[in-house]
Design a protein around this motif. Structure first.
Motif, mmCIF file in Angstrom:
data_model
loop_
_atom_site.group_PDB
_atom_site.id
_atom_site.type_symbol
_atom_site.label_atom_id
_atom_site.label_comp_id
_atom_site.label_asym_id
_atom_site.label_seq_id
_atom_site.Cartn_x
_atom_site.Cartn_y
_atom_site.Cartn_z
ATOM 1 N N VAL A 200 0.976 -1.190 0.027
ATOM 2 C CA VAL A 200 0.028 -0.069 0.094
ATOM 3 C C VAL A 200 0.867 1.319 -0.053
ATOM 4 O O VAL A 200 0.256 2.428 0.452
ATOM 5 N N GLN A 201 2.015 1.104 -0.319
ATOM 6 C CA GLN A 201 3.040 2.227 -0.225
ATOM 7 C C GLN A 201 2.579 3.220 -1.560
ATOM 8 O O GLN A 201 2.668 4.514 -1.109
ATOM 9 N N GLY A 202 2.389 2.718 -2.569
ATOM 10 C CA GLY A 202 1.832 3.837 -3.521
ATOM 11 C C GLY A 202 0.525 4.351 -3.191
ATOM 12 O O GLY A 202 0.529 5.656 -3.377
ATOM 13 N N GLU A 203 -0.188 3.747 -2.453
ATOM 14 C CA GLU A 203 -1.492 4.150 -2.221
ATOM 15 C C GLU A 203 -1.064 5.346 -0.983
ATOM 16 O O GLU A 203 -1.982 6.440 -0.947
ATOM 17 N N LEU A 204 -0.305 5.077 0.029
ATOM 18 C CA LEU A 204 0.081 5.993 0.696
ATOM 19 C C LEU A 204 0.494 7.340 0.268
ATOM 20 O O LEU A 204 0.291 8.525 0.781
ATOM 21 N N GLN A 205 1.597 7.293 -0.738
ATOM 22 C CA GLN A 205 2.079 8.567 -1.489
ATOM 23 C C GLN A 205 0.979 9.325 -1.957
ATOM 24 O O GLN A 205 1.217 10.538 -2.160
ATOM 25 N N GLY A 206 -0.153 8.570 -2.714
ATOM 26 C CA GLY A 206 -1.098 9.377 -3.184
ATOM 27 C C GLY A 206 -1.937 9.894 -2.260
ATOM 28 O O GLY A 206 -2.396 11.084 -2.554
ATOM 29 N N ALA A 207 -2.147 9.262 -1.112
ATOM 30 C CA ALA A 207 -2.891 10.095 -0.151
ATOM 31 C C ALA A 207 -2.301 11.388 0.380
ATOM 32 O O ALA A 207 -2.618 12.407 0.594
ATOM 33 N N LEU A 208 -0.794 11.245 0.601
ATOM 34 C CA LEU A 208 0.038 12.450 1.105
ATOM 35 C C LEU A 208 -0.062 13.580 0.006
ATOM 36 O O LEU A 208 -0.217 14.589 0.566
ATOM 37 N N THR A 209 -0.016 13.275 -1.366
ATOM 38 C CA THR A 209 -0.095 14.108 -2.235
ATOM 39 C C THR A 209 -1.570 14.883 -2.170
ATOM 40 O O THR A 209 -1.595 16.021 -2.440
ATOM 41 N N SER A 210 -2.381 14.282 -1.949
ATOM 42 C CA SER A 210 -3.883 14.539 -1.921
ATOM 43 C C SER A 210 -4.073 15.683 -0.815
ATOM 44 O O SER A 210 -4.550 16.737 -0.828
ATOM 45 N N ILE A 211 -3.266 15.371 0.400
ATOM 46 C CA ILE A 211 -3.172 16.261 1.513
ATOM 47 C C ILE A 211 -2.536 17.387 1.143
ATOM 48 O O ILE A 211 -3.160 18.659 1.586
ATOM 49 N N MET A 212 -1.363 17.394 0.473
ATOM 50 C CA MET A 212 -0.714 18.688 -0.121
ATOM 51 C C MET A 212 -1.664 19.862 -0.792
ATOM 52 O O MET A 212 -1.713 20.739 -0.661
#
Length: 405
Positions: free
Chosen positions: A337-349
């Motif tokens: 789920v690392q790719g999903e995590l990076q997508g979530a962090l980008t969405s937060i930004m």
């Protein structure tokens, strides 16, 4: 084939560098341009500037997953080239803008074009093997860093020929790179690897579900959000504040932002490698957030222009917190789920880029408006310090809970 791959990587590097530098070019001059078009002082213009930033971030937030899915369907090359030509149109609109509404339309176009940053990363993934992937992705980070260092400095210098000159320069750079790519850049995604466009997979809010699926990272996700909200105090109001408070010229603003870019690059590339292995992620987060809070507080109460340069040191040193927090979050979640995590962090930004300017710029405008009983030009930096300090408290609670298990 190897030679073509190197040329393609070089093109992506130049493309992202020019895109970021183009954004940096306009930062020093945008306050003066907005103020002149609206016929208001620069402190009041900050509220209108916030709307421009919101328009860009809002469009990018919703268009980024759509553009990414389109690149999976039709290939990377057409998306990247349309992005470059889109940026050229945006900068020309800003250069020719007779009214504020033109600026708003230009920022929407830029938000759509800027959504292709992820396509550049996908292109790198397509053409990289296991050995070269990390090195090639490192070039993307270098392009962003270099663009944010040179862009504001060059924008400040070009402003000597008029506040619209940097927009023409940015448009020409993007157009030249687009023409170069049209004749040189090959497609990286074979037909057999493409997939149908799916609206369900283009949902910008879908990535945030990871924080409900993995509650143990929820608190640190909130801290991540607060950190970037606090950072918007600098990103959104720096130019307006320094021009209004210290009567800085566009060139001085550009030089200060370039200085900040150099300091951030040194912290992210060198200092983090020394401090983090010695004290670990948790203490690096505490130290970094404390320095962030200190730097923002000092900005808020600065009384002389030279102080802003000096106070950049503790603020930029706070940059050790974010990589350490990202590392902690990655370590809490499984590999798949690392790719999903990076997508979530980008969405937060992206969310903070929408909300932050509306809060920070309007606070600055309100507390510098005539007749207001409280005059506090540094209020946005002070609010940023509150956000960062809140992130420090939440991080402490998150680690405290983990340590008691």
């Amino acid at each position: 084939m190897q030679q073509k791959r190197k040329a393609a990587v070089g093109f992506i590097f130049v493309t992202l560098f020019l895109d970021v530098m183009g954004l940096g070019l306009i930062i020093p001059v945008l306050p003066s341009l907005v103020a002149s078009l609206k016929g208001v002082p620069v402190n009041e213009a900050s509220s209108y500037g916030a709307v421009l930033i919101f328009a860009y971030a809002f469009t990018q937030f919703f268009c980024a997953p759509i553009i990414g899915n389109l690149s999976d369907r039709y290939g990377r090359r057409p998306v990247l080239l349309l992005s470059l030509f889109g940026f050229s149109v945006d900068y020309l609109l800003l250069a020719w803008a007779p009214t504020y509404s033109w600026l708003l339309v230009g920022r929407v176009i830029a938000g759509i074009a800027g959504s292709s940053f992820s396509t550049g990363s996908a292109y790198i993934a397509d053409i990289s093997d296991e050995k070269s992937r990390a090195k090639n992705f490192g070039m993307i980070g270098a392009a962003f860093g270099l663009g944010f260092i040179l862009g504001p400095a060059l924008g400040g210098l070009l402003a000597g020929w008029g506040v619209r000159t940097p927009f023409y320069a940015a448009a020409i750079l993007c157009l030249i790179n687009g023409l170069y790519g049209f004749f040189i850049l090959p497609e990286s995604l074979p037909l057999e690897n493409r997939r149908a466009f799916d609206w369900k997979r283009a949902n910008p809010f879908g990535a945030l579900k990871i924080f409900t699926s993995f509650p143990q990272v929820a608190k640190l996700g909130i801290a991540y959000f607060l950190i970037y909200m606090g950072g918007q105090a600098v990103q959104s109001t720096w130019s307006y504040f320094t021009i209004y408070r210290f009567s800085w010229s566009e060139s001085r603003v550009g030089f200060s932002l370039a200085t900040a870019g150099i300091l951030v690059a040194l912290v992210q590339s060198l200092l983090i490698r020394v401090i983090n292995p010695r004290i670990g992620n948790e203490k690096s987060i505490y130290l970094g957030l404390s320095l962030y809070t200190l730097g923002l507080s000092l900005f808020a109460f600065a009384t002389q222009g030279w102080m802003m340069f000096f106070f950049l040191i503790p603020y930029c040193l706070g940059g050790i917190a974010i990589p350490s927090l990202q590392s902690t979050l990655a370590g809490l979640l499984p590999v798949n789920v690392q790719g999903e995590l990076q997508g979530a962090l980008t969405s937060i930004m992206s969310l903070t880029a929408m909300l932050g300017p509306l809060i920070m710029n309007n606070l600055f405008s309100y507390f510098t408006s005539p007749g207001n009983p409280v005059y506090f030009p540094g209020v946005a930096f002070f609010m940023g310090a509150i956000f960062i300090f809140s992130a420090l408290i939440i991080s402490t609670l998150a680690f405290g809970r983990a340590n008691t298990r």
